[in-house]
Write a protein that holds these residues in place. Structure first.
Motif, mmCIF file in Angstrom:
data_model
loop_
_atom_site.group_PDB
_atom_site.id
_atom_site.type_symbol
_atom_site.label_atom_id
_atom_site.label_comp_id
_atom_site.label_asym_id
_atom_site.label_seq_id
_atom_site.Cartn_x
_atom_site.Cartn_y
_atom_site.Cartn_z
ATOM 1 N N GLU A 1 7.788 -24.048 -11.100
ATOM 2 C CA GLU A 1 8.376 -23.036 -11.986
ATOM 3 C C GLU A 1 7.767 -21.666 -11.714
ATOM 4 N N GLN A 2 6.708 -21.640 -10.900
ATOM 5 C CA GLN A 2 5.948 -20.394 -10.755
ATOM 6 C C GLN A 2 6.732 -19.315 -10.012
ATOM 7 N N LEU A 3 6.669 -18.090 -10.536
ATOM 8 C CA LEU A 3 7.275 -16.939 -9.870
ATOM 9 C C LEU A 3 6.183 -16.070 -9.276
ATOM 10 N N VAL A 4 6.517 -15.430 -8.146
ATOM 11 C CA VAL A 4 5.610 -14.455 -7.538
ATOM 12 C C VAL A 4 6.415 -13.182 -7.311
ATOM 13 N N GLY A 5 5.794 -12.048 -7.619
ATOM 14 C CA GLY A 5 6.493 -10.775 -7.473
ATOM 15 C C GLY A 5 6.045 -10.030 -6.229
ATOM 16 N N PHE A 6 6.971 -9.254 -5.656
ATOM 17 C CA PHE A 6 6.647 -8.401 -4.511
ATOM 18 C C PHE A 6 7.113 -6.999 -4.851
ATOM 19 N N ILE A 7 6.213 -6.036 -4.670
ATOM 20 C CA ILE A 7 6.554 -4.651 -4.982
ATOM 21 C C ILE A 7 6.541 -3.886 -3.663
ATOM 22 N N GLY A 8 7.734 -3.654 -3.147
ATOM 23 C CA GLY A 8 7.871 -3.082 -1.805
ATOM 24 C C GLY A 8 8.118 -1.582 -1.854
ATOM 25 N N ALA A 9 7.134 -0.856 -2.351
ATOM 26 C CA ALA A 9 7.331 0.584 -2.541
ATOM 27 C C ALA A 9 7.768 1.279 -1.258
ATOM 28 N N MET A 10 7.276 0.807 -0.120
ATOM 29 C CA MET A 10 7.553 1.503 1.143
ATOM 30 C C MET A 10 8.766 0.925 1.874
ATOM 31 N N THR A 11 9.031 -0.348 1.702
ATOM 32 C CA THR A 11 10.055 -0.983 2.534
ATOM 33 C C THR A 11 11.336 -1.337 1.771
ATOM 34 N N ASP A 12 11.283 -1.353 0.447
ATOM 35 C CA ASP A 12 12.471 -1.720 -0.328
ATOM 36 C C ASP A 12 13.280 -0.452 -0.606
ATOM 37 N N HIS A 13 14.449 -0.368 0.010
ATOM 38 C CA HIS A 13 15.230 0.866 -0.119
ATOM 39 C C HIS A 13 15.932 0.979 -1.472
ATOM 40 N N HIS A 14 15.837 -0.073 -2.284
ATOM 41 C CA HIS A 14 16.394 0.034 -3.644
ATOM 42 C C HIS A 14 15.283 0.216 -4.680
ATOM 43 N N PHE A 15 14.087 0.485 -4.174
ATOM 44 C CA PHE A 15 12.902 0.566 -5.036
ATOM 45 C C PHE A 15 13.133 1.515 -6.226
ATOM 46 N N CYS A 16 13.803 2.634 -5.969
ATOM 47 C CA CYS A 16 13.914 3.673 -7.007
ATOM 48 C C CYS A 16 15.175 3.543 -7.862
ATOM 49 N N ASP A 17 16.041 2.586 -7.535
ATOM 50 C CA ASP A 17 17.348 2.526 -8.198
ATOM 51 C C ASP A 17 17.249 2.443 -9.717
ATOM 52 N N ARG A 18 16.345 1.587 -10.173
ATOM 53 C CA ARG A 18 16.284 1.376 -11.622
ATOM 54 C C ARG A 18 15.060 2.052 -12.242
ATOM 55 N N CYS A 19 14.554 3.089 -11.574
ATOM 56 C CA CYS A 19 13.329 3.718 -12.083
ATOM 57 C C CYS A 19 13.545 4.232 -13.513
ATOM 58 N N ASN A 20 12.633 3.868 -14.388
ATOM 59 C CA ASN A 20 12.760 4.262 -15.801
ATOM 60 C C ASN A 20 11.522 5.014 -16.279
ATOM 61 N N LYS A 21 10.714 5.543 -15.320
ATOM 62 C CA LYS A 21 9.372 6.014 -15.684
ATOM 63 C C LYS A 21 9.185 7.525 -15.570
ATOM 64 N N LEU A 22 8.322 8.004 -16.446
ATOM 65 C CA LEU A 22 7.677 9.306 -16.277
ATOM 66 C C LEU A 22 6.181 9.050 -16.368
ATOM 67 N N ARG A 23 5.400 9.962 -15.797
ATOM 68 C CA ARG A 23 3.947 9.797 -15.839
ATOM 69 C C ARG A 23 3.283 11.041 -16.409
ATOM 70 N N LEU A 24 2.326 10.817 -17.280
ATOM 71 C CA LEU A 24 1.518 11.918 -17.793
ATOM 72 C C LEU A 24 0.112 11.746 -17.242
ATOM 73 N N LEU B 1 0.839 -1.190 0.000
ATOM 74 C CA LEU B 1 0.000 0.000 0.000
ATOM 75 C C LEU B 1 0.882 1.251 0.000
ATOM 76 N N MET B 2 0.504 2.230 -0.817
ATOM 77 C CA MET B 2 1.257 3.492 -0.870
ATOM 78 C C MET B 2 0.326 4.646 -0.484
ATOM 79 N N PRO B 3 0.898 5.718 -0.011
ATOM 80 C CA PRO B 3 0.062 6.861 0.391
ATOM 81 C C PRO B 3 -0.383 7.683 -0.809
ATOM 82 N N VAL B 4 -1.137 7.065 -1.695
ATOM 83 C CA VAL B 4 -1.668 7.777 -2.859
ATOM 84 C C VAL B 4 -3.161 7.481 -2.929
#
Ligand code: SAM
Ligand code: SF4
Length: 356
Positions: free
Chosen positions: A270-293, A218-221
């Motif tokens: 073989e199954q993969l599961v993803g975790f998106i740790g926007a709040m707790t992963d301190h490397h979350f922004c390292d590879r950010c490649n995005k802009l938003r319109l 969950l993110m504060p948005v």
């Protein structure tokens, strides 16, 4: 057309991915996104027309933005969106076109909108024999679809989204599979007290269908404050709960998608599961490649920052393509090193307006 190298910001982020919100409107009321039944939508005149959006995307692609995701609000509620997407897919240099959706409208029959992606034309009447919206999207050139589904429990779904639409979403997922999108991902937001019992059912559901599932912190948005200790469930905690049931997960650092998810492989599977740790992963922004319109024409360099720049004003003042390109470069120069969710939590940022 001549294509540029990707733009790069002060911190070495290379920008290749634009998320375009086509509307702030939605047919659901997720409690972590827009919990109030009554919403104040942007007046229509403030929302970029498809022509304006397409022009901006063309310039962005010329600047090295190769991947595009159409989002909202719920993008499929905007009239003519399939025709618009068809036009985007024809833009030379765009290599990957995706859509984020709540899935409720994917199974709906959809004839050609008849409007070629223009705002004013009436939608053609759908007939039961018409292809599903999912099929039309694949035919239009959408490669990847992300479908939000937080729970498989009907009452829980209603409580989470304010709507009794779980059956429609399940039909939507079937329609997406039937339509043959090259990539289908399921996204589930983690909510304490709600998600724990849904982790394994969702994993099984995704596994049985060969779909990639990601759990998102969950993110504060939101239109209202949503993030406090009572509702926050970290990605790490969710992973440990899965491991308690299934055994140790193996990190798969070699596997990446376009976003910041970290993937783990289930034991004996073989199954993969993803975790998106926007709040707790301190490397979350390292590879950010995005802009938003945003749909009202603000260019945002970071989901988790207040920074936004008014491109609509420039567009409507008659900016030429070179000026729009210069505007993009100016915004990239101001992209922060990382989001400030952790340090400067401020409620009231609307995910739907930001373009999740
Ligand atoms: N309506 C579409 C949907 O629900 O997928 C697209 C827009 S929605 C804003 C994009 C994604 O943002 C969804 O996966 C949704 O679950 C997620 N989202 C919305 N509010 C969020 C929040 N406060 N924290 C984390 N994710 C959120
Ligand atoms: Fe609508 Fe998506 Fe927000 Fe839910 S998360 S209210 S489906 S925009």
């Amino acid at each position: 057309m001549e294509f540029m190298m990707e733009m790069e910001d002060r911190y070495g982020h290379r920008l290749s991915y634009l998320r375009v919100s086509v509307t702030d409107r939605c047919n659901e009321r997720c409690r972590y996104c827009m919990p109030d039944e009554e919403q104040v939508w942007f007046p229509r005149a403030e929302v970029l027309t498809y022509e304006e959006l397409e022009r901006v995307v063309r310039v962005a692609v010329g600047l090295g933005m190769r991947k595009l995701r159409v989002t909202g609000g719920e993008p499929l509620v905007r009239r003519g969106v399939v025709g618009f997407i068809e036009r985007l897919a024809r833009i030379e240099g765009l290599s990957d076109l995706g859509l984020s959706t709540n899935g409720t409208l994917l199974a709906r029959p959809c004839v050609a909108d008849g409007d070629g992606g223009r705002d004013e034309a009436p939608a053609a009447p759908a007939s039961a024999r018409a292809p599903t919206t999912a099929r039309r999207l694949v035919a239009a050139g959408v490669r990847s679809v992300n479908i939000s589904i937080d729970t498989l429990d009907r009452a829980g779904y209603r409580a989470m989204t304010g709507r009794d639409y779980l059956p429609r979403v399940l039909e939507g997922i079937d329609a997406a599979i039937d339509a043959g999108f090259p990539s289908i991902k399921l996204n589930a937001v983690l909510l304490r007290g709600q998600s724990e019992a849904q982790l394994l059912p969702l994993i099984r559901f995704a596994g049985q269908r060969g779909l990639l599932l990601r759990f998102i912190e969950l993110m504060p948005v939101s239109t209202r404050e949503v993030l406090d200790d009572d509702v926050f469930l970290s990605a790490g905690r969710a992973r440990r709960l899965v491991e308690q049931e299934l055994g140790p997960l193996t990190p798969r650092t070699d596997f990446r998608t376009n976003g910041p998810a970290s993937y783990h492989q289930l034991p004996d599977s073989e199954q993969l599961v993803g975790f998106i740790g926007a709040m707790t992963d301190h490397h979350f922004c390292d590879r950010c490649n995005k802009l938003r319109l945003t749909c009202d024409g603000k260019l945002r360099p970071c989901l988790g920052s207040w920074l936004e720049f008014d491109l609509r004003e420039r567009l409507r003042a008659g900016a030429d393509d070179e000026e729009i390109a210069a505007f993009f470069r100016m915004v990239v120069d101001r992209k922060p090193e990382q989001h400030d969710f952790r340090d400067a939590y401020q409620p009231g940022r609307r995910m739907v307006a930001i373009g999740g």
